[in-house]
Design a protein around this motif. Structure first.
Motif, PDB file in Angstrom:
ATOM      1  N   UNK A 132       0.907  -1.441   0.086  1.00 29.98           N
ATOM      2  CA  UNK A 132      -0.091  -0.150  -0.056  1.00 29.98           C
ATOM      3  C   UNK A 132       0.677   1.130   0.109  1.00 29.98           C
ATOM      4  N   UNK A 133       2.164   1.182   0.791  1.00 28.66           N
ATOM      5  CA  UNK A 133       2.891   2.247   0.927  1.00 28.66           C
ATOM      6  C   UNK A 133       3.565   2.671  -0.713  1.00 28.66           C
ATOM      7  N   UNK A 134       3.912   1.519  -1.288  1.00 26.45           N
ATOM      8  CA  UNK A 134       4.392   1.897  -2.728  1.00 26.45           C
ATOM      9  C   UNK A 134       3.435   2.459  -3.597  1.00 26.45           C
ATOM     10  N   UNK A 135       2.108   1.845  -3.537  1.00 24.19           N
ATOM     11  CA  UNK A 135       1.034   2.515  -4.386  1.00 24.19           C
ATOM     12  C   UNK A 135       0.893   3.880  -4.107  1.00 24.19           C
ATOM     13  N   UNK A 136       0.874   4.245  -2.888  1.00 26.41           N
ATOM     14  CA  UNK A 136       0.675   5.694  -2.591  1.00 26.41           C
ATOM     15  C   UNK A 136       1.792   6.453  -2.691  1.00 26.41           C
ATOM     16  N   UNK A 137       2.998   6.065  -2.608  1.00 26.90           N
ATOM     17  CA  UNK A 137       4.169   6.880  -3.055  1.00 26.90           C
ATOM     18  C   UNK A 137       4.377   7.172  -4.372  1.00 26.90           C
ATOM     19  N   UNK A 138       3.966   6.021  -5.164  1.00 27.87           N
ATOM     20  CA  UNK A 138       4.131   6.344  -6.672  1.00 27.87           C
ATOM     21  C   UNK A 138       2.961   7.364  -7.039  1.00 27.87           C
ATOM     22  N   UNK A 139       1.916   7.087  -6.399  1.00 27.30           N
ATOM     23  CA  UNK A 139       0.588   8.118  -6.848  1.00 27.30           C
ATOM     24  C   UNK A 139       1.001   9.451  -6.627  1.00 27.30           C
ATOM     25  N   UNK A 140       1.713   9.911  -5.302  1.00 29.94           N
ATOM     26  CA  UNK A 140       2.158  11.075  -5.141  1.00 29.94           C
ATOM     27  C   UNK A 140       3.193  11.851  -6.054  1.00 29.94           C
ATOM     28  N   UNK A 141       4.085  10.584  -6.246  1.00 29.82           N
ATOM     29  CA  UNK A 141       5.332  11.188  -7.280  1.00 29.82           C
ATOM     30  C   UNK A 141       4.679  11.190  -8.607  1.00 29.82           C
ATOM     31  N   UNK A 142       3.720  10.594  -9.250  1.00 31.06           N
ATOM     32  CA  UNK A 142       3.148  10.700 -10.280  1.00 31.06           C
ATOM     33  C   UNK A 142       2.779  12.404 -10.715  1.00 31.06           C
ATOM     34  N   UNK A 143       2.557  13.213  -9.582  1.00 27.73           N
ATOM     35  CA  UNK A 143       2.182  14.268  -9.773  1.00 27.73           C
ATOM     36  C   UNK A 143       3.340  15.366 -10.667  1.00 27.73           C
ATOM     37  N   UNK A 144       4.589  14.636 -10.670  1.00 31.20           N
ATOM     38  CA  UNK A 144       5.544  15.336 -11.318  1.00 31.20           C
ATOM     39  C   UNK A 144       5.208  15.592 -12.609  1.00 31.20           C
ATOM     40  N   UNK A 145       4.836  14.315 -13.195  1.00 32.54           N
ATOM     41  CA  UNK A 145       4.215  14.036 -14.536  1.00 32.54           C
ATOM     42  C   UNK A 145       3.361  15.429 -15.024  1.00 32.54           C
TER      43      UNK A 145
END
Lengths: 203, 206, 296
Positions: A1-14
């Motif tokens: 779950x941590x990885x899913x949320x981490x990547x979700x937040x990082x996706x904002x950079x795109x």
């Protein structure tokens, strides 16, 4: 779950995307609930309830009821007719803040800095310290001149103020450069979580 | 009552906390701690208003099926879930509340913090597009400090780290002190205006 | 003051003093065991702070009194503050909203207090142009204060009907959840102007950079030195330290508030003088003057 949320937040950079929006809604909702509960137990219960109903052997401190009443007045905002009562606790907090911060700023930002700026312009046998002290005193002096609002920044006075701005820019540049490395280490920490802890690619 | 009482309370509270610094009387200090406790209770009570504010704003959007209404619904549901878990189940280690905190809140918080590295790179790009002498000074100082804080700095010039230290301790400090002293005077003036009631925009006057 | 007001002052002061004295008496009657009870009512070690504050207060109050008498007071142009009106003007031209971010601290930070005062003035300007003013807030206690400040601004502009309570939004007490949501507002509601005025920490860069990427005109201001570089780099105008506190007087142009700016300048002149005198004395080996600024 941590990885899913981490990547979700990082996706904002795109760009702003549904994954990020979902993570944002989750983050805001969970954190709002989290802080409410934390404040409820650590501040409201600890300061009000525990002082009025203390553990056995401790005296009851009814003086904290005043805080409770002020808190209740704050909630009267919800009743439009008597909502103006909420200005009382508001005034209490703002007034208290003004007083406490006024003293805090006067001490740590004011007097301590003035004291540290009063330096000898000649340190016998130490050219480094002499030059350093002169730059420090002149820099602080020029910086303060920049903050004068009563006089137009023209002529010699304007030049001194301009020198003050130069010192401010050096301050900002140095602070910026200093922070860059600290921020990079944070990123490395998150990458370590994704590629090490989660994917096991880094050992 | 609506105008005068808040102004008097502001004055009394402000004057009290100024006096607290100068009065070493133990009883007075104890009283100040209690009054500080009142402020903590008031601030805590305002969280109820906060939750209601979130509810009011998002309810409207969900009810009207505005764009992204489903996300607003998720937000409110998550909030209530944490509220329920924290109030009825407690917030100590091992509780449901704590599990959600560790597995959802913490990674997102850490990631947002880590994003700063990308943003600082973008900010650096902006900073190094030098257009004025002032911007050049900022950029050059930033580069010098950055180089001085990594091993390559010492390779270029043995005294680079010392030079960086000097920048931090002398010209950087000079500008910093000017800002701090100025801010102190600004804060004192603002505090004084608030305590004396000269500034009361924040309180409304109707 | 009329009789009603005088009696109100007396009443509240009496309640306050009674409460204080009761607690003090109780405390003196049963001092906590194991601690030394201090019965002094003035800390003489802090006399220097008392005198310094008395001088600064007098300078500010004296100029306020002068301003009230109608003496004209000159204040130089402050580009960052003029830019606030420029930003609102641009938002009006584009028919878009203005985003006002009052920092992340609670009302127990004087920068937030200053920010709320500026918000009132900004609201007054915005009310005339009929564009939305969005205020996302991190601390719940700031919400009612912001509501009052904005409502008052709209009222002063003669547009109480245009005040939209739902635009004063509590987000979350969590610093980065707040930043994430405000970034979302910047990208989805696309305000034409972002005003970031108050106490900021690490989120300053996230907000300022996202704002810059949307092309909004940005005016920022804080007294937190470590965040100022990011604002300087990413925003169009930055209010540095004292300029943030000067904003309310500058924007409102109220004589008594401008007087406080003048008073503040007089205090600054005295500080500069103290630094010059102190430096000369230190250079010739005289130390007592420097000790006047030691705080306990």
């Amino acid at each position: 779950m941590g990885a899913f949320l981490t990547l979700g937040i990082i996706s904002f950079l795109y760009k702003d995307n549904p994954w990020y929006k979902f993570c944002e809604a989750l983050f805001v909702g969970i954190s709002a609930g989290y802080w409410f509960c934390t404040v409820f137990w650590s501040q409201f219960v600890a300061k009000l309830w525990d002082n009025i109903y203390p553990t056995a052997g401790q005296p009851r401190q009814y003086v904290y009821l005043v805080g409770g009443i002020l808190g209740l007045m704050m909630l009267l905002r919800l009743v439009p007719k008597i909502g103006w009562f909420s200005r009382w606790p508001l005034a209490f907090v703002v007034g208290g803040t003004a007083g406490a911060y006024l003293i805090g700023y006067a001490l740590s930002n004011g007097m301590k800095q003035v004291k540290s700026t009063i330096l000898p312009l000649w340190v016998s046998g130490n050219l480094n310290a002499t030059v350093g002290n002169i730059i420090l005193v002149v820099g602080t002096f020029c910086g303060l001149i920049y903050f004068f609002f009563s006089k137009e920044q023209k002529g010699t006075y304007g030049k001194v103020a301009k020198l003050g701005i130069f010192f401010l820019m050096i301050t900002f540049g140095a602070s910026f450069g200093y922070t860059v490395m600290a921020r990079m280490s944070l990123l490395i920490g998150r990458m370590d979580f994704l590629f090490g802890t989660w994917l096991g690619l880094i050992k | 009552m609506r105008k005068e009482v808040p102004l008097i309370i502001t004055f009394l509270a402000g004057a009290f906390f100024i006096a607290d610094y100068f009065i070493p009387h133990t009883g007075f200090s104890d009283l100040a701690a209690k009054i500080n406790g009142w402020a903590i209770i008031v601030l805590a009570a305002s969280y109820i208003l906060g939750v209601l504010n979130i509810l009011r704003i998002n309810y409207g959007r969900v009810a009207k099926r505005e764009k992204d209404w489903i996300l607003k619904l998720i937000l409110v549901l998550c909030m209530f879930f944490m509220l329920g878990a924290g109030i009825f189940g407690g917030i100590t280690e091992g509780t449901l509340f704590d599990w959600f905190f560790v597995n959802t809140f913490t990674p997102m918080q850490a990631t947002m913090f880590a994003l700063l590295a990308f943003y600082i790179a973008s900010a650096a790009f902006r900073a190094f597009r030098v257009r004025t002498v002032q911007a050049a000074l900022l950029a050059i100082t930033a580069v010098l400090v950055m180089i001085g804080r990594v091993p390559i700095g010492e390779t270029i010039w043995k005294s680079f780290p010392d030079f960086t230290e000097w920048i931090m301790n002398v010209p950087q400090l000079a500008g910093k002190r000017a800002i701090l002293i100025g801010a102190a005077l600004g804060a004192i003036a603002t505090g004084l205006k608030v305590i004396t009631g000269l500034e009361r925009t924040y309180m409304g006057q109707d | 003051m009329n009789n009603r007001k005088i009696s109100l002052v007396i009443l509240i002061s009496a309640i306050w003093l009674t409460l204080c004295s009761q607690i003090l008496l109780a405390q003196e009657a049963a001092p906590p065991t194991g601690t030394k009870f201090d019965y002094h009512w003035f800390d003489t070690n802090r006399l220097n702070v008392f005198i310094t504050l008395a001088i600064v207060f007098s300078a500010i109050l004296w100029f306020i009194a002068r301003a009230k008498k109608g003496k004209s007071l000159f204040i130089r142009r402050i580009a960052g503050l003029d830019a606030i009106e420029e930003a609102v003007g641009r938002a009006t031209e584009m028919g878009k909203s203005v985003l006002y971010i009052p920092g992340i601290h609670d009302m127990n930070d004087i920068q937030t207090v200053a920010s709320m005062i500026i918000l009132g003035n900004v609201a007054k300007t915005i009310a005339r142009y009929d564009i939305p003013l969005i205020v996302p807030i991190r601390q719940p206690f700031v919400v009612p204060v912001a509501e009052e400040a904005v409502r008052q601004g709209y009222l002063s502009a003669g547009r109480p009907d245009a005040f939209m309570k739902d635009n004063i939004r509590f987000i979350s007490d969590e610093q980065f959840a707040y930043a994430a949501a405000v970034n979302g507002i910047m990208l989805r509601e696309r305000p034409a102007a972002n005003l970031l005025l108050g106490s900021f920490y690490a989120e300053s860069l996230l907000l300022a950079e996202t704002g810059a990427s949307t092309g909004a005109i940005q005016v920022a201001g804080t007294a937190n030195i470590h965040q100022l570089p990011f604002f300087v780099v990413a925003c169009d105008y930055t209010l540095i330290g004292e300029e943030l506190f000067a904003a309310s007087a500058y924007l409102s142009r109220e004589p008594k508030l401008l007087g406080s700016l003048k008073g503040s300048d007089l205090a600054k002149a005295l500080i500069v003088l103290a630094i010059i005198i102190g430096t000369i004395l230190e250079t010739i080996g005289v130390k007592w003057f420097t000790k006047l600024f030691v705080v306990q």
